[in-house]
Design a protein around this motif. Structure first.
Motif, PDB file in Angstrom:
ATOM      1  N   LEU A 218      41.432  37.319  51.876  1.00  0.00           N
ATOM      2  CA  LEU A 218      42.359  36.803  50.873  1.00  0.00           C
ATOM      3  C   LEU A 218      41.737  36.859  49.481  1.00  0.00           C
ATOM      4  CD1 LEU A 218      44.965  35.289  50.038  1.00  0.00           C
ATOM      5  CD2 LEU A 218      43.789  33.159  50.612  1.00  0.00           C
ATOM      6  N   LEU A 219      40.469  36.457  49.369  1.00  0.00           N
ATOM      7  CA  LEU A 219      39.802  36.473  48.063  1.00  0.00           C
ATOM      8  C   LEU A 219      39.631  37.907  47.558  1.00  0.00           C
ATOM      9  CD1 LEU A 219      37.138  33.722  48.796  1.00  0.00           C
ATOM     10  CD2 LEU A 219      39.149  33.508  47.320  1.00  0.00           C
ATOM     11  N   HIS A 220      39.290  38.835  48.462  1.00  0.00           N
ATOM     12  CA  HIS A 220      39.178  40.249  48.079  1.00  0.00           C
ATOM     13  C   HIS A 220      40.516  40.761  47.540  1.00  0.00           C
ATOM     14  CE1 HIS A 220      35.155  41.497  49.011  1.00  0.00           C
ATOM     15  NE2 HIS A 220      35.203  41.006  50.242  1.00  0.00           N
ATOM     16  N   SER A 221      41.619  40.373  48.182  1.00  0.00           N
ATOM     17  CA  SER A 221      42.938  40.849  47.754  1.00  0.00           C
ATOM     18  C   SER A 221      43.301  40.289  46.373  1.00  0.00           C
ATOM     19  CB  SER A 221      44.008  40.488  48.783  1.00  0.00           C
ATOM     20  OG  SER A 221      44.253  39.093  48.801  1.00  0.00           O
ATOM     21  N   MET A 222      42.879  39.047  46.076  1.00  0.00           N
ATOM     22  CA  MET A 222      43.103  38.480  44.745  1.00  0.00           C
ATOM     23  C   MET A 222      42.346  39.281  43.687  1.00  0.00           C
ATOM     24  SD  MET A 222      45.159  35.808  44.806  1.00  0.00           S
ATOM     25  CE  MET A 222      46.141  36.783  45.926  1.00  0.00           C
ATOM     26  N   LYS A 223      41.106  39.636  44.007  1.00  0.00           N
ATOM     27  CA  LYS A 223      40.295  40.437  43.093  1.00  0.00           C
ATOM     28  C   LYS A 223      40.962  41.782  42.826  1.00  0.00           C
ATOM     29  CE  LYS A 223      36.445  42.034  41.092  1.00  0.00           C
ATOM     30  NZ  LYS A 223      36.024  41.612  39.755  1.00  0.00           N
ATOM     31  N   TYR A 228      43.469  45.434  37.507  1.00  0.00           N
ATOM     32  CA  TYR A 228      44.009  46.222  36.397  1.00  0.00           C
ATOM     33  C   TYR A 228      44.288  45.341  35.183  1.00  0.00           C
ATOM     34  CZ  TYR A 228      46.614  49.634  33.739  1.00  0.00           C
ATOM     35  OH  TYR A 228      47.024  50.484  32.746  1.00  0.00           O
ATOM     36  N   SER A 229      44.770  44.112  35.401  1.00  0.00           N
ATOM     37  CA  SER A 229      44.995  43.179  34.280  1.00  0.00           C
ATOM     38  C   SER A 229      43.687  42.896  33.565  1.00  0.00           C
ATOM     39  CB  SER A 229      45.585  41.860  34.789  1.00  0.00           C
ATOM     40  OG  SER A 229      46.908  42.029  35.213  1.00  0.00           O
ATOM     41  N   ALA A 230      42.622  42.700  34.350  1.00  0.00           N
ATOM     42  CA  ALA A 230      41.315  42.432  33.747  1.00  0.00           C
ATOM     43  C   ALA A 230      40.840  43.627  32.928  1.00  0.00           C
ATOM     44  CB  ALA A 230      40.302  42.103  34.845  1.00  0.00           C
ATOM     45  N   GLU A 231      41.047  44.818  33.483  1.00  0.00           N
ATOM     46  CA  GLU A 231      40.642  46.038  32.788  1.00  0.00           C
ATOM     47  C   GLU A 231      41.449  46.236  31.505  1.00  0.00           C
ATOM     48  OE1 GLU A 231      40.807  50.820  33.678  1.00  0.00           O
ATOM     49  OE2 GLU A 231      40.672  49.444  35.377  1.00  0.00           O
ATOM     50  N   ALA A 232      42.752  45.989  31.589  1.00  0.00           N
ATOM     51  CA  ALA A 232      43.628  46.192  30.433  1.00  0.00           C
ATOM     52  C   ALA A 232      43.317  45.204  29.306  1.00  0.00           C
ATOM     53  CB  ALA A 232      45.087  46.056  30.858  1.00  0.00           C
ATOM     54  N   LYS A 233      42.997  43.959  29.653  1.00  0.00           N
ATOM     55  CA  LYS A 233      42.710  42.941  28.632  1.00  0.00           C
ATOM     56  C   LYS A 233      41.224  42.878  28.281  1.00  0.00           C
ATOM     57  CE  LYS A 233      45.234  39.232  28.304  1.00  0.00           C
ATOM     58  NZ  LYS A 233      45.866  37.909  28.497  1.00  0.00           N
ATOM     59  N   THR A 277      37.033  33.321  36.378  1.00  0.00           N
ATOM     60  CA  THR A 277      36.271  33.283  37.628  1.00  0.00           C
ATOM     61  C   THR A 277      37.043  32.510  38.689  1.00  0.00           C
ATOM     62  OG1 THR A 277      34.190  33.291  36.401  1.00  0.00           O
ATOM     63  CG2 THR A 277      34.105  32.600  38.711  1.00  0.00           C
ATOM     64  N   LEU A 278      37.157  33.116  39.861  1.00  0.00           N
ATOM     65  CA  LEU A 278      37.712  32.441  41.032  1.00  0.00           C
ATOM     66  C   LEU A 278      36.554  32.164  41.984  1.00  0.00           C
ATOM     67  CD1 LEU A 278      39.872  31.546  43.129  1.00  0.00           C
ATOM     68  CD2 LEU A 278      40.121  33.957  43.744  1.00  0.00           C
ATOM     69  N   ARG A 279      36.365  30.876  42.341  1.00  0.00           N
ATOM     70  CA  ARG A 279      35.273  30.522  43.244  1.00  0.00           C
ATOM     71  C   ARG A 279      35.798  29.650  44.367  1.00  0.00           C
ATOM     72  NH1 ARG A 279      29.165  28.596  41.763  1.00  0.00           N
ATOM     73  NH2 ARG A 279      28.444  28.362  43.923  1.00  0.00           N
ATOM     74  N   ALA A 280      35.395  29.948  45.597  1.00  0.00           N
ATOM     75  CA  ALA A 280      35.834  29.177  46.761  1.00  0.00           C
ATOM     76  C   ALA A 280      34.625  28.589  47.466  1.00  0.00           C
ATOM     77  CB  ALA A 280      36.606  30.074  47.724  1.00  0.00           C
ATOM     78  N   ARG A 281      34.781  27.353  47.963  1.00  0.00           N
ATOM     79  CA  ARG A 281      33.687  26.708  48.687  1.00  0.00           C
ATOM     80  C   ARG A 281      34.238  25.654  49.632  1.00  0.00           C
ATOM     81  NH1 ARG A 281      30.821  23.069  43.934  1.00  0.00           N
ATOM     82  NH2 ARG A 281      32.716  22.036  43.195  1.00  0.00           N
ATOM     83  N   LEU A 282      33.449  25.335  50.637  1.00  0.00           N
ATOM     84  CA  LEU A 282      33.785  24.269  51.571  1.00  0.00           C
ATOM     85  C   LEU A 282      33.189  22.984  51.038  1.00  0.00           C
ATOM     86  CD1 LEU A 282      34.889  23.413  54.404  1.00  0.00           C
ATOM     87  CD2 LEU A 282      32.601  23.905  55.288  1.00  0.00           C
TER      88      LEU A 282
END
Length: 519
Positions: A218-223, A228-233, A277-282
């Protein structure tokens, strides 16, 4: 007496004619109801066809709504209070939606008896909703459902064709164009999902699934989605997770993905430079800031270096903006729905969302969700089964949806036969055994629900009576999905679907079939 001076006034009748309203006058006992010519027109009757009492009026109300309408009107007449309600009315064999208003209580000039006066107006088909047994129904709600269906069907083809175009060797510029188009279509779908879920929450019809979910995928798919938005901006977008983050959990992937997409999309919307930055943790027990759940809590933090949030707006950040507050939207775009919906979804899932922010320094949104961690070996994937060649019958009336599904199935290595309605499907099934059936719900001549019932009854041949059937439909409402399940369908996938989601669904259904045959 079937008329009074005010209702028979030529000026009032001209107003009725121009506005399409009707009027009524009623005594508090309900024993006498006087109608205007406009009301007779709305009911599509002549004066002699009407029993001039409240009971006579109630005869035109659908049976399941009469008790509520009668009680509401009588209570309004007793208290002299104003009344406004939406409901259905039977007119010439058809049900239409109307609004009834009690606007005035007064003493009649001729005998000083108490009278009540009100108006009735038909509601526009695109805006009318009424209540039946506490549920929101009617033309307006149907309009939203139909709008959803009409949008999803062509969008299914748009997203699918863009997927295939992106896999094809093209020039770098064409590839960039296609990536932009794909991202725009995904955002349009996100907006549609937000609108529908807000409607479901308001009517108490939202439901959550508990299915195996690979967090890291799921996190990979968000990345990938926002690359492209990150690259464009020219913004750095990083996706991180702690070593203790479980790989597999049980939860509603669609809703979790929707919340994250809204939060990340919000960060991109208000960040013009710097990083996201998107960060996930338990979370350990002492770090569960909001929750007292006995389940493990996963925290997703979305931090940006954007414009930040002024202190005076912090309390309103999860509320849908009012028209007087649209200055930010004019500058940065957006619908103001995403944060409000995400907060509600998180709370309904037993979690919460908080935010810390400083103007001109950025914001950090924290999503905490209690999710069931799956033990090692508990989850099973059936990817290999999906790649074995299967004989698949595709039942779909839309030519563009046929083409997309055929491309996906051929890419997966399956053999496909395509028919455009249920009647032709039954004929084909009688001749040939199939490993899997993909079935559209809405089709001419015979729809998918009825076709499935007949297949399960043996009309498609004994050899196909237990063949797995997956519904493919633009309908997202639970009633349709329940009908599909009761008819005998084994799975349901909503349009638009991508290659990965269809492949997962097929693998899952074929995996169940494989396990059943092994037993």
């Amino acid at each position: 007496m079937t008329h009074c001076q005010s209702l028979s006034n030529p000026l009032f009748q001209e107003l009725e004619s121009l506005t399409g309203i009707g009027a009524w006058e009623l005594d508090p006992t309900g024993n006498r109801m006087i109608c205007s010519p406009g009301l007779y027109d709305i009911l599509d009757i002549t004066p002699d066809q009407f029993n001039h009492t409240l009971d006579g009026f109630l005869e035109f109300i659908p049976a399941q709504e009469r008790s509520r309408i009668q009680h509401t009107i009588q209570e309004s007449l007793r208290c002299g209070s104003r009344l406004e309600m939406n409901h259905g009315i039977n007119r010439a064999g058809q049900k239409i939606a109307i609004q009834t208003r009690h606007i005035l209580t007064y003493h009649a000039t001729e005998d000083q008896s108490l009278r009540c006066m009100g108006i009735i107006r038909p509601l526009p088909k695109t805006a009318s909703c009424h209540l039946e047994n506490g549920e929101v129904k009617g033309e307006g709600c149907g309009f939203l459902t139909n709008l959803n269906h009409e949008i999803r069907t062509p969008m299914n083809a748009v997203l699918g064709m863009l997927d295939f175009a992106l896999m094809s060797p093209e020039t770098e510029q064409v590839h960039d164009f296609l990536k932009t188009a794909k991202e725009s279509a995904v955002l349009l779908l996100q907006l549609l999902n937000n609108l529908l879920d807000i409607s479901k929450i308001e009517t108490g019809q939202i439901h959550f699934k508990e299915e195996p979910l690979n967090l890291r995928s799921l996190l990979h798919s968000m990345k990938q989605l926002y690359s492209y938005s990150a690259e464009a901006k020219k913004i750095a977008f990083t996706c991180l997770w702690d070593d203790n983050l479980p790989e597999w959990i049980k939860g509603d992937e669609e809703k979790l993905r929707q919340i994250l997409t809204n939060l990340i999309g919000n960060a991109f919307q208000y960040t013009d430079q710097g990083s996201i930055t998107l960060r996930a943790r338990l979370l350990q027990d002492e770090r569960k800031i909001f929750l007292t759940s006995d389940k493990p809590v996963i925290q997703f933090c979305i931090a940006d270096t954007g414009i930040g949030i002024p202190p005076e707006r912090m309390e309103m950040i999860f509320q849908t903006l009012r028209p007087t507050e649209f200055s930010l939207i004019r500058n940065y775009g957006g619908s103001s729905l995403g944060l409000s919906l995400s907060k509600k979804l998180a709370e309904l899932m037993g979690g919460d969302i908080s935010v810390q922010s400083s103007p001109r320094e950025g914001s950090e949104f924290s999503l905490q969700i209690p999710l069931k961690v799956m033990a090692q070996g508990q989850q099973t994937e059936t990817t290999s089964i999906g790649y074995q060649k299967q004989n698949v019958l595709l039942v779909e009336d839309s030519v563009i949806s046929q083409k997309l599904a055929e491309l996906i199935l051929k890419r997966m290595g399956h053999q496909i036969t395509t028919v455009e309605n249920g009647q032709k499907a039954l004929s084909r099934l009688q001749q040939t055994p199939y490993d899997l059936i993909l079935m559209d719900i809405e089709m001419p001549e015979m729809d998918g629900i009825e076709t499935t019932r007949r297949i399960r009854a043996g009309e498609g041949g004994h050899h196909n009576q237990a063949t797995p059937i997956i519904a493919m439909s633009a309908h997202v409402i639970k009633d349709v999905q329940k009908q599909a399940r009761l008819a005998g369908m084994n799975g349901y996938i909503t349009k638009p679907f991508d290659i990965t989601r269809l492949q997962k669904k097929i693998n899952s259904i074929l995996g169940q079939k494989h396990e059943a045959s092994a037993d």
